[in-house]
Design an enzyme around this catalytic site. Structure first.
Site, PDB file in Angstrom:
ATOM      1  CD  GLU A 176      -9.889   4.718   1.206  1.00  0.00           C
ATOM      2  OE1 GLU A 176      -9.655   5.915   0.964  1.00  0.00           O
ATOM      3  OE2 GLU A 176      -9.269   3.787   0.665  1.00  0.00           O
ATOM      4  CE  LYS A 206      -4.466  -1.478   1.586  1.00  0.00           C
ATOM      5  NZ  LYS A 206      -4.268  -2.871   2.045  1.00  0.00           N
ATOM      6  CB  SER A 209      -0.278  -8.290  -0.837  1.00  0.00           C
ATOM      7  OG  SER A 209      -1.062  -9.092   0.022  1.00  0.00           O
TER       8      SER A 209
HETATM    9  C1  LIG Z   1      -5.143  -3.885   1.745  1.00  0.00           C
HETATM   10  C2  LIG Z   1      -4.446  -5.160   1.509  1.00  0.00           C
HETATM   11  C3  LIG Z   1      -4.856  -6.060   0.492  1.00  0.00           C
HETATM   12  C4  LIG Z   1      -6.065  -5.830  -0.366  1.00  0.00           C
HETATM   13  O1  LIG Z   1      -6.032  -4.699  -1.156  1.00  0.00           O
HETATM   14  P1  LIG Z   1      -5.820  -4.761  -2.741  1.00  0.00           P
HETATM   15  O2  LIG Z   1      -6.069  -3.379  -3.175  1.00  0.00           O
HETATM   16  O3  LIG Z   1      -6.795  -5.748  -3.288  1.00  0.00           O
HETATM   17  O4  LIG Z   1      -4.424  -5.192  -2.977  1.00  0.00           O
HETATM   18  C5  LIG Z   1      -4.118  -7.214   0.298  1.00  0.00           C
HETATM   19  N1  LIG Z   1      -3.050  -7.501   1.067  1.00  0.00           N
HETATM   20  C6  LIG Z   1      -2.629  -6.679   2.049  1.00  0.00           C
HETATM   21  C7  LIG Z   1      -1.445  -7.067   2.852  1.00  0.00           C
HETATM   22  C8  LIG Z   1      -3.313  -5.490   2.315  1.00  0.00           C
HETATM   23  O5  LIG Z   1      -2.901  -4.676   3.298  1.00  0.00           O
END
Ligand SMILES: *Cc1c(COP(=O)(O)O)cnc(C)c1O
Length: 418
Positions: free
Chosen positions: A130, A108, A397
């Site tokens: 948000e 992010k 992610s």
């Molecule tokens: C917020 C988040 C997501 C989901 O958001 P996307 O916009 O779909 O990528 C996935 N993994 C992590 C670690 C997050 O913090």
């Protein structure tokens, strides 16, 4: 020419001539996307679109963006071969793109850096955002501290209560956290409130939306910033392996980590792509967040896409063990590629994700975010069906430090002890 550079050469992206570039000038990816907002917001969106297009054409802006990612966030993130995990599964090789090693613990921050630099270029002094679980709020408060913006984060009051630690983090970083006491008091209500604030304050304020969702140009802009994930991974893979992976896997909340990994591979016909949604407890209304499994096309928060709604268009409740996947709509570009047959979507439920959370921790010494655990779980399914010499690339992610207390509570509730 070395073997690697020959491979890089061979897999240069196909020329884009002849294929329309998406979204179109009104922000549509085929029938999805667009800009469904009140008149008071149109000037803000038009100003943002123009500023983004001009910034992205400017090599000094791109240099500033990649430079800050390198120095501040730690990019490029590593490409990692999960050898023990792959061996244990006895199938294809599983690779991880280590987005968990970014500053603040997930992908992010990349979008937050991009939009904050853009806001500075536009002469704004204030960032609003948000947040649901608080991860995007923390990323925004972080770049606001770094670049000297004032910062206000909207968060449903129910989430404020559940995510006390992230609320404290944001305050520590100098942000104001505003609880939203409307609707279900969660993420959807926080987005609505942020949009309302923005329509009143656009002169000095940028709304830093956290995923590839919402009205045009947000889906395009967030995908553009997050595509650094796929660009790096593609280059790293060609250098290490001399070929592209057979499959890519990413979890899908709003869709930013998924489209960020996938987009630079879209024209590589041999690369299959799998998006993994939250299957929650079961695929019946209110118990999951699998928009492609249980949703239908509708408009929510400025964009036309797949939405979990009842036949009257009322938004359904959602559930997932991972807060980041727990949302009732999905980014419009993913909806487009799904209907075009380019990306396959499936879901993984809470229990299977928790199992993968533990398996990756035990085999590799990497504790994944619960969101990312959905992608890992799906990769484990896939690995068993593919030959050993195949390669699967998973977008890890984020890291799971934020989730360990919750997982410990869940295991205790099930009477399981480690
Ligand atoms: C917020 C988040 C997501 C989901 O958001 P996307 O916009 O779909 O990528 C996935 N993994 C992590 C670690 C997050 O913090």
């Amino acid at each position: 020419m070395s073997r690697e550079s020959a491979a890089v050469e061979k897999h240069r992206e196909a020329p884009r001539k002849g294929s329309p570039s998406l979204p179109d000038y009104r922000g549509y990816f085929g029938e999805f996307g667009g800009r469904f907002v009140s008149e008071t917001l149109m000037p803000a969106l038009l100003e943002l679109e123009e500023a983004f297009r001009s910034a992205w054409r400017d090599s000094s802006f791109r240099k500033e963006f990649y430079g800050m990612l390198a120095e501040y966030s730690g990019r490029p993130t590593p490409l990692y071969l999960a050898e023990s995990l792959s061996r244990e599964m006895g199938g294809a090789r599983i690779w991880l793109k280590r987005e968990d090693l970014n500053h603040t613990g997930a992908h992010k921050i990349t979008n937050a850096v991009g939009q904050a630099l853009l806001a500075r270029r536009m002469g704004k002094s204030r960032l609003i955002a948000e947040t649901g679980a608080g991860q995007h709020g923390v990323a925004t408060a972080t770049v606001a501290a770094k670049l000297g913006f004032s910062c206000q984060i909207y968060m449903g009051s129910e989430d404020v209560r559940r995510q006390a630690l992230n609320v404290f983090r944001m305050k520590l970083l100098g942000a104001t956290v505003s609880p939203v006491d409307l609707g279900g008091r969660t993420l959807k209500d926080a987005i609505s409130e942020a949009l309302r604030d923005w329509s009143r304050t656009v002169g000095e304020t940028h709304y830093l939306l956290g995923t590839a969702f919402g009205p045009h140009p947000f889906p395009l802009m967030v995908r553009t910033f997050q595509s650094v994930i796929g660009q790096e991974a593609r280059r790293q893979f060609l250098r290490r392996v001399g070929a592209l992976p057979e499959a890519l896997v990413a979890c899908v909340g709003g869709g930013s980590n998924a489209i960020g990994l996938f987009h630079p591979f879209v024209k590589d016909a041999g690369v299959r792509m799998y998006g993994v949604e939250a299957g929650g407890i079961s695929i019946s209304p209110g118990l999951h967040a699998a928009r492609f499994a249980g949703g239908s096309v509708g408009v929510l928060q400025g964009t036309r896409t797949y939405v979990l709604q009842n036949p009257d268009g009322q938004i359904e409740n959602t559930h997932s063990v991972s807060a980041g996947l727990d949302y009732s709509a999905v980014g419009p570009e993913l909806a487009y590629y799904r209907n075009a047959g380019r990306i396959v979507f499936d879901s993984v439920g809470d229990d299977e994700a928790l199992e993968a959370f533990r398996t990756l921790s035990r085999t590799e010494g990497i504790i994944p975010a619960l969101e990312s655990s959905h992608a890992v779980a799906y990769a484990l399914r896939l690995a068993r069906t593919l030959p050993r010499e195949s390669n699967i690339l998973v977008n890890l992610s984020g890291r799971g430090d934020k989730d360990v207390m919750e997982v410990s509570r869940i295991l205790e509730g099930k009477g399981e002890r480690l």
